[in-house]
Structures are given as C-alpha cells and as structure tokens.
Design a protein around this motif. Sequence first.
Motif, PDB file in Angstrom:
ATOM      1  N   GLY A 209     -12.443  17.364  20.664  1.00 55.43           N
ATOM      2  CA  GLY A 209     -13.558  17.988  19.947  1.00 55.43           C
ATOM      3  C   GLY A 209     -13.114  18.565  18.613  1.00 55.43           C
ATOM      4  N   GLY A 211     -14.933  18.749  14.488  1.00 52.34           N
ATOM      5  CA  GLY A 211     -15.052  17.944  13.273  1.00 52.34           C
ATOM      6  C   GLY A 211     -15.560  16.526  13.491  1.00 52.34           C
ATOM      7  N   GLY A 232     -20.472  19.802  18.379  1.00 53.19           N
ATOM      8  CA  GLY A 232     -21.224  21.051  18.290  1.00 53.19           C
ATOM      9  C   GLY A 232     -22.043  21.086  17.020  1.00 53.19           C
TER      10      GLY A 232
HETATM   11  C1  1GP Z   1     -15.547  21.591  20.329  1.00 50.39           C
HETATM   12  O1  1GP Z   1     -15.073  23.029  18.576  1.00 50.39           O
HETATM   13  C2  1GP Z   1     -15.590  21.796  18.918  1.00 50.39           C
HETATM   14  O2  1GP Z   1     -14.250  21.339  20.722  1.00 50.39           O
HETATM   15  C3  1GP Z   1     -16.934  21.595  18.315  1.00 50.39           C
HETATM   16  O3  1GP Z   1     -16.641  21.217  17.027  1.00 50.39           O
HETATM   17  O4  1GP Z   1     -18.669  22.036  15.910  1.00 50.39           O
HETATM   18  O5  1GP Z   1     -17.014  20.591  14.700  1.00 50.39           O
HETATM   19  O6  1GP Z   1     -18.470  19.633  16.494  1.00 50.39           O
HETATM   20  P1  1GP Z   1     -17.778  20.846  15.994  1.00 50.39           P
END
Ligand code: 1GP
Length: 251
Positions: A209, A211, A232
């Motif tokens: 996860g 980026g 996210g």
């Molecule tokens: C989960 O921290 C990440 O491991 C989510 O990252 O918000 O960049 O998608 P992003």
Amino acid sequence: MLSLNNMMGTIYQDILKSKKNRAPGLAILIDPEEFDSSTTRSFLSTLPAHTTHLFVGGSTATGDECENVTRHLKQHTTLPVIIFPGSYKQVNAHADALLFLSLLSGRNPEYLIGQQVKAIPHLMNLDLEVIPTAYLLIDGGNESAVARVSETKPMRQDDVEAIVNTVIAGAYMGAKLVYLEAGSGALYPVNTNIIRSIRKAIDLPLIVGGGIRTVEQVEKIKKAGADMIVMGTAFESYRSTTTSLKKTIST
Ligand code: 1GP
C-alpha cells in the motif's frame, strides 16, 4: 486462560485461499478522522466491484472516531472490515479482524512492542480475529504520517537486501502477513523489484500500500507478486471541503 484461537481465523484463511488461487485482493483504506459516517452508504457505492476488504485506521484518528466508522461500515456492507491501527486505541469490537502490526522497519520500541502490549487489555475481551503482521515502512518520496508519528525512518527502496532480511526476521518472529507501506499519499509506491525479491524469498501473503493511484500501478504490483493492494487516497472523495478547509486554516 488465553487460547489464542482468535489468531488467523476465517479472514486470514480467505487471504491464503486467494493467494493460492492467484487472485489478489483489493482493500480500500478509510481514515476515520476524515470520514463522515452519514455518507457511508453512498461512499460504499462508489467502490470498485472487486473490492475485497475495507481497512479502517489512521495515524492520528481517535478510538471513538475509529469505532464509529467501523460500526457504520458494518451496518452497510458484507465486506470484511479490518482494523489497520495507527495506535492501540483504535482497536474496537465492531470490526472483523485486526492487523496486529509491528513496525519492523523502525527502531522505536514503542511501535515494535509498546503499542502491542497496551492493546492487550482491550483485545482480551473482544471477539476479534488477530493477524500477526510484519509492517515495513519503505521510502515513498515524501515524509509519511507513519514516519512522523512513529518517529522512525523508512527503509530505502534500493536497500532490497535489508528489506528482504527484515521480512524474513519478521516471519521467524511469528508474523503471518507482510505489509509493505510507502505511506499514505506517497509520491511513488513500493518498487516491484522489492515485491519480487520478497516473493522469491518467502511464501507469506504480501500486502502492498501507499501511493497507488492508477490501474497500471495496480497491475504491475499484482504481477510482481502482491496478494493484496491497499488504496486510500484514490478513494477519499469523502474528504469534506470543511475538513480540507480546517486543515488549510490550521497550517
Ligand atoms: C495504505 O497508506 C496506504 O497502506 C494508503 O495509501 O492513501 O496513498 O493510497 P494511499
């Protein structure tokens, strides 16, 4: 007496199954600090049909925020909701499982074992599946909230050997899952070389996860051997203008 039979239950077994079937999962991460629970239903309707899990957690969210969001999500979805805790206070009864993280990339005892011990009195009374997870922060090109809050440095992307050795050490210490984290909002995700090298070295399910924003990135990371992708920021349409405004004002 603690039986530990809440470790690695159905959710973990399902992750193993998808790994075996080479069908990587997609987890959407929800930051409870930013999420307006009254929009839960519409938010869920915007998620890709192939979403397999919802993760709830954030580096600075309170326990109440986390509990509230988890409860609302469970009311509106059949997807498994997993706590991805920024602190032991985010553990709550409404979720299906907890990633029991140890931040192995860093050398801050509080995030290697301190928070974990503090979580136990909360966990003892809950019927929550617990999944021991080796959590590694990898440099994503900017300072991540994980680095800031844990006061640790990320591992360099070109330090593949150290990353692989850390993962193997984690497995010997009992981790059943590996989570490579470039940090939320990272400028670039974890390099596929790292994913491939871990894949060659060890057979544990691998979550990646931080980026990841495009379909191309998702496909490359899956092809390199990830068993689950976490996104996210790409789905944070729920960030209200009031929140962004509050942030702008307070900086
Ligand atoms: C989960 O921290 C990440 O491991 C989510 O990252 O918000 O960049 O998608 P992003």
